[in-house]
Design a protein around this motif. Structure first.
Motif, short mmCIF file in Angstrom:
data_model
loop_
_atom_site.label_atom_id
_atom_site.label_comp_id
_atom_site.label_asym_id
_atom_site.label_seq_id
_atom_site.Cartn_x
_atom_site.Cartn_y
_atom_site.Cartn_z
N VAL A 152 -34.16 8.23 5.08
CA VAL A 152 -32.77 8.34 3.85
C VAL A 152 -31.82 9.36 4.11
N MET A 153 -32.42 10.03 4.23
CA MET A 153 -31.36 11.24 4.73
C MET A 153 -31.02 11.64 5.89
N THR A 154 -31.48 10.85 7.54
CA THR A 154 -30.16 10.72 8.45
C THR A 154 -29.76 9.60 8.36
N SER A 155 -30.24 8.71 7.56
CA SER A 155 -28.96 7.62 7.63
C SER A 155 -27.71 8.30 6.58
N ILE A 156 -27.99 9.10 5.89
CA ILE A 156 -26.37 9.80 5.48
C ILE A 156 -25.97 10.55 6.09
N ILE A 157 -26.92 11.17 6.94
CA ILE A 157 -25.73 12.16 8.06
C ILE A 157 -24.97 11.99 8.32
N ARG A 158 -23.74 12.57 8.84
CA ARG A 158 -22.66 12.55 9.64
C ARG A 158 -22.45 13.55 10.66
N ASP A 159 -22.25 13.79 12.05
CA ASP A 159 -22.68 14.77 12.70
C ASP A 159 -21.67 16.10 12.68
N HIS A 160 -19.76 15.22 12.02
CA HIS A 160 -19.29 15.67 12.10
C HIS A 160 -18.67 16.98 10.33
N GLU A 161 -19.99 16.09 9.74
CA GLU A 161 -19.84 17.42 7.90
C GLU A 161 -20.75 18.70 8.20
N THR A 162 -20.10 19.00 7.54
CA THR A 162 -20.59 20.54 7.15
C THR A 162 -21.12 20.68 5.22
N ALA A 163 -21.49 21.27 4.52
CA ALA A 163 -22.56 21.07 4.40
C ALA A 163 -22.45 21.07 2.90
N TRP A 164 -20.81 20.54 2.47
CA TRP A 164 -19.64 20.44 1.70
C TRP A 164 -19.44 19.31 1.46
N ASN A 165 -19.02 18.69 2.53
CA ASN A 165 -19.11 17.22 3.00
C ASN A 165 -20.07 16.46 3.12
N PHE A 166 -21.17 16.99 3.44
CA PHE A 166 -22.37 16.60 3.31
C PHE A 166 -22.75 15.89 1.49
N GLU A 167 -22.99 16.85 0.95
CA GLU A 167 -22.94 16.69 -0.21
C GLU A 167 -21.83 15.68 -1.13
N TRP A 168 -20.33 16.13 -1.22
CA TRP A 168 -19.70 15.05 -1.13
C TRP A 168 -19.14 13.93 -0.44
N TRP A 169 -18.51 13.54 0.56
CA TRP A 169 -18.82 12.41 1.29
C TRP A 169 -20.40 11.37 1.13
N GLY A 170 -21.57 12.24 1.23
CA GLY A 170 -22.66 11.04 1.60
C GLY A 170 -23.25 11.13 0.53
#
Length: 276
Positions: A162-180
């Motif tokens: 599940v975590m892997t499916s949400i990750i997008r390689d270009h994102e920062t940690a903050w992007n991961f939380e916001w856009w994820g």
């Protein structure tokens, strides 16, 4: 079905000064932990007495030159790919334990996520995402997928896929939380949190300093904790976070962030309208 989990400590080599304090406090406040801990380094090795620590060295493994900086999300994805358990307990290197971990409850929630394949994530701290209503699982509530950090980097059990499916390689940690968080909503993930009627914030099952380093600077709360446990740190190297400190962002970085934002928006549109 696996009957164990791994701990993933997400970090980078620039935060090496957090590792000894983190693991010293880990051994003090979670002495009965038995299992593998993955420390998500870029190139460096590290060990601590009495703990089974595997350094991922993700940039070395993936042949990233030292003069090229891999993104936060790339390093996270590579670390997950290196872990041999389906369930991971996610933490970060500056989540300094400051009270005894309630192993019985941690094991209880691991058993729940391990035996119920439709549970994607269980938050282990009340400081993550807010509780909404009682779920069908013991001592767990649902949360609202519209919350801005529905995907939270606070301490949680995650189903690795599940975590892997949400990750997008270009994102920062903050992007991961916001856009994820937005991606997770349209992917239909139902993240679960602790029952606020049963677990008091003052009696946390997984107590830690929520973020010991903010914006690259020490959070002053760690000073008393480190002093109590005779952890010596040269605070001058990072300095302390001050309330009036505002980070500056260069024009080049702002442009790059705008491009990344557009990429993330496109990902949301794909998930919302085309990938269902």
């Amino acid at each position: 079905m696996q009957n164990k989990y791994s701990i993933l400590i997400n970090t980078c080599d620039n935060f090496e000064d957090c590792w000894i304090p983190f693991f010293k406090l880990f051994t003090v406040y979670w002495p009965d932990f038995e299992g593998t801990i993955y420390l998500n380094t870029e190139y460096k090795d590290f060990s601590y007495p009495g703990l089974d620590i595997v350094c991922t060295k993700v940039c070395e493994v993936n042949k990233i030159p030292h003069n090229v900086r891999a993104t936060w999300s790339q390093c996270l994805r590579w670390a997950l790919e290196a872990i041999d358990t389906d369930i991971v307990l996610y933490m970060q290197e500056d989540y300094f334990l400051n009270g005894s971990v309630k192993t019985v409850w941690v094991n209880h929630f691991f058993d729940l996520i391990n035996t119920n394949s439709n549970i994607p994530c269980i938050q282990l701290t009340q400081a993550g995402i807010p509780a909404l209503e009682k779920s069908k699982y013991d001592k767990l509530f649902t949360s609202t997928p519209d919350y801005f950090s529905y995907v939270s980097c606070q301490a949680s059990f995650w189903r690795k896929g599940v975590m892997t499916s949400i990750i997008r390689d270009h994102e920062t940690a903050w992007n991961f939380e916001w856009w994820g968080s937005k991606r997770a909503k349209y992917m239909g993930y139902e993240f679960l949190v602790l029952d606020p009627n049963f677990f008091s914030p003052n009696e946390s099952i997984f107590p830690y300093v929520l973020t010991g380093v903010v914006g690259g600077r020490w959070y002053r709360e760690v000073v008393a904790l480190f002093k109590k446990h005779e952890i010596n740190i040269d605070y001058s190297k990072r300095g302390f976070l001050e309330e009036n400190t505002k980070p500056t962002i260069s024009k080049r970085i702002k442009t790059k962030l705008s491009i990344y934002k557009l990429q993330s928006v496109i990902e949301i549109i794909k998930i919302k309208y085309f990938l269902k």
